[in-house]
Enzyme design. Structure first.
Site: not given
Length: 219
Positions: A59-60
């Site tokens: 994910r970010l």
């Protein structure tokens, strides 16, 4: 809990050769597990510039805005494009890093008590203004900040042509930021940004535990 509290980009220890080697390693990690999408590979670096794999997040990260600020690339938009099966709108050679950015995590924590959570009602909130700032937040006056979730209240970010510019803008923003009610990490950020090690860029991950930082907090 050893969470990151201040992030900056580009890293002050990064060299062109280290960036190339670390980038290749990160791509290798993603390919090894057939990963497709936005993700973050973390490394730690020692005083000899040897780097070691820490973890991969699929994910970010919380600190992704510092990358956005110095590259001009909207990572969230690109993540959505990938999820829809589209191609990236850029390639590696398109990326330029001509700016410097800082992010201070404003948490509902008491740094004098080992960063203990400090939930409660936000009595007053006034956000800083001016050029070179970005603030990602979701709080307001009267909000009862809970203890059920992460203690992050907002991400306060600054960007400038140089690291010194980014630090100066962050110090101004922290001075203008008014947030009363819960204890916050604002005094901690003041102490770190005034620390000689941080200003010089010659600091390590144990800076938060240094006596000189804690002494500034206790004044």
């Amino acid at each position: 809990r050893y969470q990151k509290v201040i992030e900056e980009a580009p890293s002050v220890v990064m060299t062109p050769s280290l960036r190339e080697a670390m980038g290749k390693a990160a791509v290798g990690v993603a390919k090894a597990c057939n990963y497709y999408g936005a993700g973050t590979v973390e490394f730690v670096v020692d005083d000899q510039l040897n780097f070691y794999f820490l973890e991969m997040n699929t994910r970010l990260q919380v600190e992704h805005p510092v990358t956005e600020l110095i590259t001009g690339i909207d990572l969230v938009k690109e993540q959505i494009r990938i999820a829809e099966g589209e191609e990236l709108s850029f390639n590696q050679d398109d990326i330029r890093m001509n700016l410097h950015a800082l992010e201070c995590r404003i948490n509902a924590e008491d740094a004098l008590r080992n960063f203990m959570p400090s939930p409660g009602i936000i009595e007053k909130l006034r956000l800083p203004q001016g050029p070179g700032l970005r603030i990602d937040e979701g709080i307001f006056e009267g909000y009862n900040f809970p203890f059920y979730y992460d203690s992050l209240m907002m991400k306060l970010m600054s960007v400038g042509k140089t690291r010194a510019d980014a630090i100066a803008r962050m110090k101004r923003a922290l001075a203008e930021l008014v947030l009363t009610g819960p204890k916050t990490t604002i005094p901690f950020h003041h102490a770190v940004l005034d620390a000689e090690e941080f200003i010089s860029g010659n600091y390590t991950t144990d800076l938060a535990d240094r006596p000189e930082i804690k002494n500034k907090l206790s004044r």
